[in-house]
Enzyme design. Sequence first.
Site, PDB file in Angstrom:
ATOM      1  N   HIS A  72       0.844  -1.195   0.000  1.00 34.44           N
ATOM      2  CA  HIS A  72       0.000   0.000   0.000  1.00 34.44           C
ATOM      3  C   HIS A  72       0.878   1.244   0.000  1.00 34.44           C
ATOM      4  O   HIS A  72       1.728   1.407   0.879  1.00 34.44           O
ATOM      5  CB  HIS A  72      -0.900   0.024   1.247  1.00 34.44           C
ATOM      6  CG  HIS A  72      -2.076  -0.899   1.153  1.00 34.44           C
ATOM      7  ND1 HIS A  72      -3.152  -0.793   1.980  1.00 34.44           N
ATOM      8  CD2 HIS A  72      -2.332  -1.946   0.324  1.00 34.44           C
ATOM      9  CE1 HIS A  72      -4.052  -1.731   1.670  1.00 34.44           C
ATOM     10  NE2 HIS A  72      -3.558  -2.438   0.659  1.00 34.44           N
ATOM     11  N   TYR A 200      -8.770   5.484   7.978  1.00 33.53           N
ATOM     12  CA  TYR A 200      -8.885   5.804   9.399  1.00 33.53           C
ATOM     13  C   TYR A 200      -9.922   6.914   9.515  1.00 33.53           C
ATOM     14  O   TYR A 200      -9.732   7.993   8.949  1.00 33.53           O
ATOM     15  CB  TYR A 200      -7.547   6.292   9.950  1.00 33.53           C
ATOM     16  CG  TYR A 200      -6.474   5.244  10.061  1.00 33.53           C
ATOM     17  CD1 TYR A 200      -5.725   4.851   8.948  1.00 33.53           C
ATOM     18  CD2 TYR A 200      -6.194   4.629  11.282  1.00 33.53           C
ATOM     19  CE1 TYR A 200      -4.731   3.881   9.044  1.00 33.53           C
ATOM     20  CE2 TYR A 200      -5.197   3.662  11.388  1.00 33.53           C
ATOM     21  CZ  TYR A 200      -4.486   3.300  10.268  1.00 33.53           C
ATOM     22  OH  TYR A 200      -3.498   2.339  10.367  1.00 33.53           O
ATOM     23  N   PRO A 292      -3.399   0.384  18.890  1.00 33.16           N
ATOM     24  CA  PRO A 292      -3.170  -0.074  17.509  1.00 33.16           C
ATOM     25  C   PRO A 292      -3.430   0.998  16.443  1.00 33.16           C
ATOM     26  O   PRO A 292      -3.193   0.765  15.275  1.00 33.16           O
ATOM     27  CB  PRO A 292      -4.124  -1.250  17.350  1.00 33.16           C
ATOM     28  CG  PRO A 292      -5.121  -1.106  18.427  1.00 33.16           C
ATOM     29  CD  PRO A 292      -4.465  -0.374  19.534  1.00 33.16           C
ATOM     30  N   LYS A 296       1.689   0.041  15.138  1.00 32.45           N
ATOM     31  CA  LYS A 296       3.087  -0.017  15.572  1.00 32.45           C
ATOM     32  C   LYS A 296       3.437  -1.244  16.412  1.00 32.45           C
ATOM     33  O   LYS A 296       4.612  -1.590  16.536  1.00 32.45           O
ATOM     34  CB  LYS A 296       3.417   1.237  16.396  1.00 32.45           C
ATOM     35  CG  LYS A 296       3.431   2.500  15.561  1.00 32.45           C
ATOM     36  CD  LYS A 296       4.630   2.522  14.610  1.00 32.45           C
ATOM     37  CE  LYS A 296       4.350   3.345  13.367  1.00 32.45           C
ATOM     38  NZ  LYS A 296       4.468   2.569  12.124  1.00 32.45           N
ATOM     39  N   TYR A 384       4.276   6.793  10.181  1.00 27.81           N
ATOM     40  CA  TYR A 384       3.416   5.646   9.884  1.00 27.81           C
ATOM     41  C   TYR A 384       4.199   4.541   9.173  1.00 27.81           C
ATOM     42  O   TYR A 384       4.053   3.363   9.502  1.00 27.81           O
ATOM     43  CB  TYR A 384       2.237   6.076   9.009  1.00 27.81           C
ATOM     44  CG  TYR A 384       1.173   4.999   8.858  1.00 27.81           C
ATOM     45  CD1 TYR A 384       1.197   4.112   7.775  1.00 27.81           C
ATOM     46  CD2 TYR A 384       0.158   4.850   9.799  1.00 27.81           C
ATOM     47  CE1 TYR A 384       0.256   3.117   7.643  1.00 27.81           C
ATOM     48  CE2 TYR A 384      -0.806   3.845   9.678  1.00 27.81           C
ATOM     49  CZ  TYR A 384      -0.753   2.989   8.589  1.00 27.81           C
ATOM     50  OH  TYR A 384      -1.686   1.982   8.461  1.00 27.81           O
TER      51      TYR A 384
HETATM   52  P1  FAS Z   1       2.574 -11.854  21.768  1.00 25.62           P
HETATM   53  O1  FAS Z   1       1.628 -11.471  22.882  1.00 25.62           O
HETATM   54  O2  FAS Z   1       2.080 -11.896  20.364  1.00 25.62           O
HETATM   55  O3  FAS Z   1       3.194 -13.301  22.060  1.00 25.62           O
HETATM   56  C1  FAS Z   1       3.586 -13.649  23.371  1.00 25.62           C
HETATM   57  C2  FAS Z   1       3.612 -15.160  23.441  1.00 25.62           C
HETATM   58  O4  FAS Z   1       4.111 -15.524  24.735  1.00 25.62           O
HETATM   59  C3  FAS Z   1       2.223 -15.773  23.318  1.00 25.62           C
HETATM   60  O5  FAS Z   1       2.230 -16.808  22.349  1.00 25.62           O
HETATM   61  C4  FAS Z   1       1.930 -16.328  24.727  1.00 25.62           C
HETATM   62  O6  FAS Z   1       1.202 -17.549  24.670  1.00 25.62           O
HETATM   63  C5  FAS Z   1       3.331 -16.562  25.272  1.00 25.62           C
HETATM   64  N1  FAS Z   1       3.400 -16.488  26.735  1.00 25.62           N
HETATM   65  C6  FAS Z   1       2.833 -15.567  27.543  1.00 25.62           C
HETATM   66  N2  FAS Z   1       3.147 -15.822  28.826  1.00 25.62           N
HETATM   67  C7  FAS Z   1       3.928 -16.948  28.832  1.00 25.62           C
HETATM   68  C8  FAS Z   1       4.548 -17.726  29.834  1.00 25.62           C
HETATM   69  N3  FAS Z   1       4.430 -17.403  31.126  1.00 25.62           N
HETATM   70  N4  FAS Z   1       5.251 -18.832  29.470  1.00 25.62           N
HETATM   71  C9  FAS Z   1       5.387 -19.162  28.159  1.00 25.62           C
HETATM   72  N5  FAS Z   1       4.818 -18.461  27.153  1.00 25.62           N
HETATM   73  C10 FAS Z   1       4.092 -17.375  27.493  1.00 25.62           C
HETATM   74  N6  FAS Z   1      -0.577  -4.526  16.820  1.00 25.62           N
HETATM   75  C11 FAS Z   1      -0.734  -3.843  15.665  1.00 25.62           C
HETATM   76  O7  FAS Z   1       0.266  -3.349  15.120  1.00 25.62           O
HETATM   77  N7  FAS Z   1      -1.993  -3.695  15.103  1.00 25.62           N
HETATM   78  C12 FAS Z   1      -3.121  -4.255  15.677  1.00 25.62           C
HETATM   79  O8  FAS Z   1      -4.233  -4.122  15.161  1.00 25.62           O
HETATM   80  C13 FAS Z   1      -2.998  -4.993  16.871  1.00 25.62           C
HETATM   81  N8  FAS Z   1      -4.096  -5.575  17.459  1.00 25.62           N
HETATM   82  C14 FAS Z   1      -3.926  -6.252  18.650  1.00 25.62           C
HETATM   83  C15 FAS Z   1      -5.031  -6.859  19.306  1.00 25.62           C
HETATM   84  C16 FAS Z   1      -4.857  -7.538  20.528  1.00 25.62           C
HETATM   85  C17 FAS Z   1      -6.049  -8.186  21.216  1.00 25.62           C
HETATM   86  C18 FAS Z   1      -3.584  -7.611  21.117  1.00 25.62           C
HETATM   87  C19 FAS Z   1      -3.393  -8.326  22.441  1.00 25.62           C
HETATM   88  C20 FAS Z   1      -2.488  -7.032  20.477  1.00 25.62           C
HETATM   89  C21 FAS Z   1      -2.651  -6.351  19.239  1.00 25.62           C
HETATM   90  N9  FAS Z   1      -1.573  -5.771  18.566  1.00 25.62           N
HETATM   91  C22 FAS Z   1      -1.688  -5.084  17.416  1.00 25.62           C
HETATM   92  C23 FAS Z   1      -0.265  -5.867  19.096  1.00 25.62           C
HETATM   93  C24 FAS Z   1       0.273  -7.219  18.731  1.00 25.62           C
HETATM   94  O9  FAS Z   1       0.258  -7.371  17.347  1.00 25.62           O
HETATM   95  C25 FAS Z   1       1.626  -7.312  19.351  1.00 25.62           C
HETATM   96  O10 FAS Z   1       2.411  -6.159  19.094  1.00 25.62           O
HETATM   97  C26 FAS Z   1       2.387  -8.543  18.922  1.00 25.62           C
HETATM   98  O11 FAS Z   1       1.573  -9.665  19.160  1.00 25.62           O
HETATM   99  C27 FAS Z   1       3.678  -8.588  19.731  1.00 25.62           C
HETATM  100  O12 FAS Z   1       4.213  -9.835  19.584  1.00 25.62           O
HETATM  101  P2  FAS Z   1       4.960 -10.535  20.811  1.00 25.62           P
HETATM  102  O13 FAS Z   1       5.855  -9.540  21.480  1.00 25.62           O
HETATM  103  O14 FAS Z   1       5.522 -11.779  20.255  1.00 25.62           O
HETATM  104  O15 FAS Z   1       3.819 -10.844  21.898  1.00 25.62           O
HETATM  105  C1  PHB Z   2      -5.456  -4.338  11.180  1.00 26.42           C
HETATM  106  O1  PHB Z   2      -5.688  -4.582   9.979  1.00 26.42           O
HETATM  107  O2  PHB Z   2      -5.639  -5.188  12.095  1.00 26.42           O
HETATM  108  C2  PHB Z   2      -4.943  -2.973  11.564  1.00 26.42           C
HETATM  109  C3  PHB Z   2      -4.446  -2.142  10.584  1.00 26.42           C
HETATM  110  C4  PHB Z   2      -3.978  -0.885  10.941  1.00 26.42           C
HETATM  111  C5  PHB Z   2      -4.031  -0.492  12.261  1.00 26.42           C
HETATM  112  C6  PHB Z   2      -4.532  -1.336  13.250  1.00 26.42           C
HETATM  113  C7  PHB Z   2      -4.995  -2.591  12.895  1.00 26.42           C
HETATM  114  O3  PHB Z   2      -3.583   0.746  12.616  1.00 26.42           O
END
Ligand code: FAS
Ligand code: PHB
Length: 389
Positions: A72, A200, A292, A296, A384
Amino acid sequence: MRTQVAIIGSGPSGLLLGQLLSNAGIDNVILDRVGREYILGRIRAGVLEAGTVQLLQQAGAGARMQAEGLVHDGIDLAFAGRHHRIDLKSLTGSPVTVYGQTELTRDLMDHREATGGRTIYDASDATPHDFDTARPFVTYDKDGTTHRIECDFIAGCDGFHGICRATVQDRGIRNFEKIYPFGWLGILADIPPVHHELIYANSERGFALCSQRSRTRSRYYLQVPLTDTAEAWSDAAFWDELRRRIPADVAERLVTGPSIEKSIAPLRSFVAEPLRFGSLFLVGDAGHIVPPTGAKGLNLAASDVHYLFEGLQGFYGEKSEAGIDAYSGRALARIWKASRFSWSMTTLLHKFPDSGAFGQKIQEAELDYLVHSTAASAALAENYVGLPY
Ligand code: FAS
Ligand code: PHB
């Protein structure tokens, strides 16, 4: 068992770090408390910065993203019934890539399995020990037995609710946090996206985001009160509200269909300082959370991994500790700038309880200035697409 780097967490942070280490001949083991399919069932991020794309390719797991990821060159900002394109590519020279975190995680898992990487799923009660000594280790329980992994370093890639940051709460850690008074209700559906790029939308009814996963799968979000539940929102109610929050010419084009996933994510800004405690490093969501709105979260996890991998490569390659000593400072410098950007986008685009009619007009005036000022658009665009590592 003995390894050089014990990684707690098999999300994007742990998997990307593990693959880069393996490719560099640095032995590592990943533990996760849940299984592969549970991790893949979580619907999260969708937009990749160029740096994240490059790291996935460097890890050797970027083929499907190259083939299926959507490049994009711009995003739209919608307000006061109109929408305006921010031309990311012409303003910064860089696009973003739309490719779901679920698929990125699957690619890294598959590549790790194909290249013989060790991941221990369903490892409960993983605990980092003695990371202030020269002989750190990790214990975990599985199949009724407590196991021990001797290592040189521990990477806490265990997300916001993990054990690693909890373990160092009495080691002088500083937690900086801001909770937002609303959440995002997200819906995933196998319907064609309403627009070829992301929109957005700021509206008097609240924020909305039109995103996508492919040309046939869409991802939409609505700002909702924290008291809402996903179950309380029918698909029809979601589509009706989305139409009210986006410009009429876009709403007319909206294709709707049954949701295949619907969930509410709370919004917070969080940063922990420092990110290193002896041989324990906090990486990704274990060390920080951003709302989100700026896309980032996942991308900051990637830059953390870049800095830590460089440090560990220097330690095992040139026997230099400079890189691991610099990890926390380097990562935090980029984290805080991305946290500021995510906060500013959230503040600009969402309806706050005390906004009032005046606050809405101020937001619309700021958006009107932003989309008509090359300097302001360029500032948004360079944040961005991702600031340099
Ligand atoms: P993660 O949370 O992805 O992974 C951590 C891992 O550690 C998991 O698999 C978990 O099972 C494991 N773990 C936890 N505790 C443990 C323990 N005690 N022992 C062993 N394993 C354990 N980012 C965006 O950029 N855009 C979005 O739209 C967006 N939406 C999101 C929505 C939600 C609901 C959440 C929670 C996050 C969102 N994020 C978004 C942020 C997300 O993408 C994170 O930045 C990304 O998952 C980060 O990856 P990790 O640091 O690997 O953490
Ligand atoms: C998504 O597609 O999940 C998404 C994209 C852009 C954002 C947040 C979430 O800023």
